[in-house]
Write a protein that holds these residues in place. Structure first.
Motif, PDB file in Angstrom:
ATOM      1  N   VAL A  91       0.800  -1.331  -0.127  1.00 43.23           N
ATOM      2  CA  VAL A  91       0.221   0.104   0.013  1.00 43.23           C
ATOM      3  C   VAL A  91       0.864   1.177  -0.075  1.00 43.23           C
ATOM      4  O   VAL A  91       0.543   2.284  -0.637  1.00 43.23           O
ATOM      5  CB  VAL A  91      -0.945  -0.131   1.198  1.00 43.23           C
ATOM      6  N   LYS A 146      -3.171   0.085  12.579  1.00 41.25           N
ATOM      7  CA  LYS A 146      -3.605   1.317  11.559  1.00 41.25           C
ATOM      8  C   LYS A 146      -2.216   1.586  11.089  1.00 41.25           C
ATOM      9  O   LYS A 146      -1.246   1.704  11.410  1.00 41.25           O
ATOM     10  CB  LYS A 146      -4.190   2.224  12.365  1.00 41.25           C
ATOM     11  N   LEU A 160      -8.401  10.913  -0.421  1.00 40.40           N
ATOM     12  CA  LEU A 160      -9.180   9.588  -0.432  1.00 40.40           C
ATOM     13  C   LEU A 160      -9.555   9.058  -1.871  1.00 40.40           C
ATOM     14  O   LEU A 160      -9.401   7.985  -2.301  1.00 40.40           O
ATOM     15  CB  LEU A 160     -10.409   9.516   0.534  1.00 40.40           C
ATOM     16  N   ARG A 164      -8.261   5.384  -3.369  1.00 38.97           N
ATOM     17  CA  ARG A 164      -9.220   4.367  -2.950  1.00 38.97           C
ATOM     18  C   ARG A 164      -9.185   3.690  -4.092  1.00 38.97           C
ATOM     19  O   ARG A 164      -9.299   2.218  -3.812  1.00 38.97           O
ATOM     20  CB  ARG A 164     -10.468   4.892  -2.260  1.00 38.97           C
ATOM     21  N   VAL A 173      -9.788   1.725   3.875  1.00 39.79           N
ATOM     22  CA  VAL A 173      -9.284   3.318   3.853  1.00 39.79           C
ATOM     23  C   VAL A 173     -10.167   4.316   4.217  1.00 39.79           C
ATOM     24  O   VAL A 173     -11.377   4.028   3.479  1.00 39.79           O
ATOM     25  CB  VAL A 173      -8.614   3.304   2.554  1.00 39.79           C
ATOM     26  N   THR A 174     -10.355   5.066   4.937  1.00 39.91           N
ATOM     27  CA  THR A 174     -11.115   6.299   5.347  1.00 39.91           C
ATOM     28  C   THR A 174     -10.516   7.299   5.750  1.00 39.91           C
ATOM     29  O   THR A 174      -9.336   7.375   5.923  1.00 39.91           O
ATOM     30  CB  THR A 174     -12.092   5.610   6.190  1.00 39.91           C
ATOM     31  N   HIS A 175     -11.252   8.342   6.307  1.00 46.37           N
ATOM     32  CA  HIS A 175     -10.518   9.529   7.001  1.00 46.37           C
ATOM     33  C   HIS A 175     -11.471   9.842   7.969  1.00 46.37           C
ATOM     34  O   HIS A 175     -12.768   9.903   8.040  1.00 46.37           O
ATOM     35  CB  HIS A 175     -10.017  10.676   6.065  1.00 46.37           C
ATOM     36  N   LEU A 183      -5.180  10.028   5.777  1.00 46.14           N
ATOM     37  CA  LEU A 183      -5.945   9.093   5.521  1.00 46.14           C
ATOM     38  C   LEU A 183      -5.604   7.950   6.651  1.00 46.14           C
ATOM     39  O   LEU A 183      -4.579   7.692   7.310  1.00 46.14           O
ATOM     40  CB  LEU A 183      -5.573   8.255   4.397  1.00 46.14           C
ATOM     41  N   GLU A 184      -6.926   7.208   7.140  1.00 46.64           N
ATOM     42  CA  GLU A 184      -6.592   6.064   8.091  1.00 46.64           C
ATOM     43  C   GLU A 184      -6.876   4.772   7.516  1.00 46.64           C
ATOM     44  O   GLU A 184      -7.940   4.501   6.898  1.00 46.64           O
ATOM     45  CB  GLU A 184      -7.709   6.322   9.259  1.00 46.64           C
ATOM     46  N   MET A 185      -5.921   4.044   7.540  1.00 53.01           N
ATOM     47  CA  MET A 185      -6.095   2.565   6.846  1.00 53.01           C
ATOM     48  C   MET A 185      -6.216   1.440   7.876  1.00 53.01           C
ATOM     49  O   MET A 185      -5.165   1.457   8.587  1.00 53.01           O
ATOM     50  CB  MET A 185      -5.025   2.408   5.740  1.00 53.01           C
ATOM     51  N   ASN A 218     -15.400   7.896   8.548  1.00 54.66           N
ATOM     52  CA  ASN A 218     -15.052   6.694   9.123  1.00 54.66           C
ATOM     53  C   ASN A 218     -16.081   6.075  10.011  1.00 54.66           C
ATOM     54  O   ASN A 218     -16.067   4.994  10.798  1.00 54.66           O
ATOM     55  CB  ASN A 218     -13.942   6.698  10.265  1.00 54.66           C
TER      56      ASN A 218
END
Length: 269
Positions: A91, A146, A160, A164, A173-175, A183-185, A218
C-alpha cells in the motif's frame, strides 16, 4: 435503546479536549437507566483519557476504527485485527506512486511509529518526544492496527478519492480529518460497524436496539448498521448522506439532546 455507540472527536469531544457537562450527564443518565454504552473511535487505546477522566467510562471502547477492542476496566486489549507488513509495504508503494510526497506512520499495539517528514509543523503534545524513523518490517512484531498516510497539501476527501480505487482491495481506507489530508487505513473488511456488531452480538443486542452517533466518513458503516444512526448536523456531508437520522450540531450538544429525548420516551413508555 439497549446500546448507545458514540464516536468521540467532533461528536462529543471538542478541539479544546473537553466534553460538555450536558453530554457527560446524558451518558451517566443512560448508564443509570441500564443502557450499555460503548465508544467507537479512530483513536488508539493510548488516547482515551477524555472518556476515562471526563465521563468516567470504565467499559468497552472500540478503537482504531474497529481494529481494537479495549477494556477500560481492565486497561487491556481484549481483541484485535492486525495488518501484515506485506500489505503495509504494498500500500505504501502504491500511494507513493499516486500522490506527491506522502508520508506514513504506523499505529501498533506497542505504540506509534512515524517516518521523517510525517509531521509538517505541530505535533500532539503526547508525541513531542517521539523520534521519527524509517518504517521497517520489525514494527509488525508489535501488531500493526492502523496505517496512516498524510499529504501536507490538499484535503482528506481529495486524497481518499485519489487512492481508494487503487488500494481499496488491499486495505480498509477512510478518514476522519476535517482539516488535513490524512488517511486512516486498517485491515481489509474491518470498520467500526463490523466490530460494533460483534460487541452487540456478544451482549445479545440486535442492531435495531442500537443508537449510534458519528460525524465523519469513518462513521458511515456504523451509522448505516445501527437501528438508529444519527449523523451530527455539523458533520461531514458523506456521513450526513449515509445516516437515516440527524442529531443537532456538536456545538448544540446534539448527542445529549438525542439521548435526553430518547430516555424521556423510555420513561413515558
Amino acid at each position: 435503546m439497549r446500546l448507545i455507540a458514540s464516536d468521540i472527536d467532533g461528536t462529543i469531544l471538542g478541539h479544546d479536549g473537553s466534553i460538555s457537562p450536558r453530554t457527560v450527564a446524558a451518558f451517566r443518565d443512560a448508564a443509570d437507566a441500564g443502557i450499555d454504552i460503548v465508544f467507537v473511535t479512530g483513536r488508539p487505546p493510548r488516547w482515551l483519557d477524555p472518556i476515562r477522566e471526563q465521563i468516567g467510562h470504565t467499559g468497552t471502547v472500540i478503537c482504531s476504527n474497529g481494529a481494537v477492542t479495549y477494556s477500560l476496566e481492565r486497561e487491556a486489549v481484549t481483541a484485535s485485527h492486525l495488518l501484515p507488513w506485506e500489505t503495509v509495504a504494498e500500500v505504501r508503494k502504491l500511494i507513493m506512486d499516486l500522490a506527491p510526497e506522502p508520508y506514513f506512520a504506523l499505529e501498533s499495539l506497542a505504540g506509534i511509529h512515524v517516518e521523517p517528514g510525517f509531521f509538517a509543523k505541530d505535533r500532539p503534545p503526547s508525541l513531542q518526544d517521539l523520534v521519527p524513523a524509517a518504517l521497517a518490517p520489525a514494527m509488525a512484531d508489535g501488531g500493526i492496527i492502523k496505517m496512516l498516510a498524510v499529504l501536507h497539501s490538499g484535503t482528506a476527501d481529495g486524497f481518499l478519492e485519489l487512492v481508494r480505487p487503487h488500494i481499496g482491495g488491499l486495505i480498509a481506507v477512510t478518514h476522519s480529518a476535517p482539516e488535513i489530508a490524512l488517511l486512516e487505513m486498517g485491515p481489509l473488511g474491518v470498520n467500526k460497524a463490523v466490530t460494533l456488531a460483534e460487541y452487540a452480538s456478544s451482549k445479545g443486542i440486535d442492531a435495531a436496539d442500537v443508537v449510534a452517533f458519528g460525524d465523519m466518513p469513518n462513521d458511515i458503516e456504523m451509522l448505516g448498521w445501527a437501528g438508529a444512526g444519527y449523523a451530527m448536523a455539523s458533520g461531514h456531508p458523506d456521513a450526513l448522506a449515509a445516516a437515516a437520522l440527524q442529531a443537532p450540531r456538536f456545538e448544540d450538544d446534539g448527542v445529549a439532546r438525542v439521548i435526553e429525548s430518547r430516555l424521556a420516551a423510555l420513561h413515558r413508555a
